[in-house]
Design an enzyme around this catalytic site. Structure first.
Site, short mmCIF file in Angstrom:
data_model
loop_
_atom_site.label_atom_id
_atom_site.label_comp_id
_atom_site.label_asym_id
_atom_site.label_seq_id
_atom_site.Cartn_x
_atom_site.Cartn_y
_atom_site.Cartn_z
N SER A 52 0.83 -1.21 0.00
CA SER A 52 0.00 0.00 0.00
C SER A 52 0.86 1.26 0.00
CB SER A 52 -0.91 0.03 1.23
OG SER A 52 -1.69 -1.14 1.30
N1 SAH Z 1 -0.74 -5.13 3.96
C1 SAH Z 1 0.03 -5.35 2.74
C2 SAH Z 1 -0.72 -5.01 1.46
C3 SAH Z 1 -1.68 -6.07 1.18
S1 SAH Z 1 -2.28 -6.28 -0.45
C4 SAH Z 1 1.36 -4.64 2.77
O1 SAH Z 1 1.63 -3.90 3.72
O2 SAH Z 1 2.14 -4.86 1.85
C5 SAH Z 1 -3.58 -7.39 -0.01
C6 SAH Z 1 -3.14 -8.79 0.34
O3 SAH Z 1 -4.30 -9.48 0.78
C7 SAH Z 1 -2.59 -9.59 -0.84
O4 SAH Z 1 -1.30 -10.06 -0.53
C8 SAH Z 1 -3.60 -10.73 -0.99
O5 SAH Z 1 -3.01 -11.94 -1.41
C9 SAH Z 1 -4.17 -10.83 0.41
N2 SAH Z 1 -5.48 -11.48 0.52
C10 SAH Z 1 -6.54 -11.38 -0.31
N3 SAH Z 1 -7.57 -12.11 0.16
C11 SAH Z 1 -7.14 -12.67 1.34
C12 SAH Z 1 -7.75 -13.54 2.30
N4 SAH Z 1 -9.00 -13.99 2.19
N5 SAH Z 1 -7.01 -13.90 3.37
C13 SAH Z 1 -5.74 -13.47 3.53
N6 SAH Z 1 -5.11 -12.67 2.64
C14 SAH Z 1 -5.82 -12.27 1.56
#
Ligand code: SAH
Length: 204
Positions: A52
């Site tokens: 993000s």
């Molecule tokens: N917090 C992260 C950004 C996350 S992007 C950072 O600081 O870099 C969103 C993430 O959510 C992705 O890696 C994706 O694979 C994950 N995601 C999507 N659906 C999910 C679920 N049901 N459970 C766990 N992770 C999930």
């Protein structure tokens, strides 16, 4: 980054600003884009996922209102950067990622910088983590059509949830406080996150 992107946009919690000065964001981006690690945008981290934008990490963290004693759950570990910032501000952080390769990579970064209060889990985060519940704060860093019911259940009374809710390509950041089993919602900034994919999110 803190002085040019966060303070001018109104991030004022001194603990959040301090945490974002201290966590090395460049360790959490792929080597190929390390020169832009502190740029004012979200960036690709592989597996079609993103780290993000710094401002989004800051506002989501600030809305959680962490004091230092909390147990926090993050859904969507991704690069691990948001979890590292949370770990600087809370007692214990559990973070769930559905893509194993991302979880493994993030966990190695946590170890490399000596963060031993983050627990990286692999699985469908929409189900939460009943074995570690209840949580003082829950943050979802992926877009969801609705707040997943299991997460509401796993939030303590008085606890805060921060989550981007809306359509697949546009959402609004919501801060929801749990009181007597209902959620009091405040609407914050528009945002765009990758989808939360799981039983209580979007279908793959
Ligand atoms: N917090 C992260 C950004 C996350 S992007 C950072 O600081 O870099 C969103 C993430 O959510 C992705 O890696 C994706 O694979 C994950 N995601 C999507 N659906 C999910 C679920 N049901 N459970 C766990 N992770 C999930």
């Amino acid at each position: 980054m803190v002085d040019t992107q966060l303070v001018p946009r109104g991030i004022s919690d001194v603990r959040v600003l301090e945490a974002m000065r201290s966590v090395p964001r460049h360790l959490f981006v792929p080597d190929a884009i390390i020169d832009s690690a502190y740029a004012d945008m979200a960036m690709p981290i592989g597996e079609n996922q993103t780290i993000s934008q710094p401002y989004m990490v800051a506002i989501m963290t600030e809305l959680l209102g962490l004091k230092g004693y909390e147990k926090v759950l993050e859904i969507g570990t991704g690069s691990g950067y948001q979890a590292a910032v949370l770990a600087a501000l809370a007692k214990e952080v559990h973070t769930i990622e559905r893509i194993p390769a991302l979880s493994v990579r993030a966990a190695s970064k946590f170890r490399a910088i000596g963060l031993d209060n983050i627990f990286a889990h692999v699985g469908d985060g929409t189900l939460g983590l009943p074995e570690n519940a209840p949580f003082d704060g829950i943050i979802i860093t992926a877009a969801t059509p609705d707040i997943p019911a299991p997460l509401i259940e796993q939030l303590k009374d008085g606890g805060i949830m921060v989550v981007p809710v809306g359509e697949r390509y546009s959402q609004v950041l919501i801060k929801a406080t749990k009181r007597n089993n209902t959620l009091l919602k405040e609407y914050h900034t528009p945002c765009v996150f990758v989808p939360l994919i799981g039983e209580f999110g979007w279908n793959g």
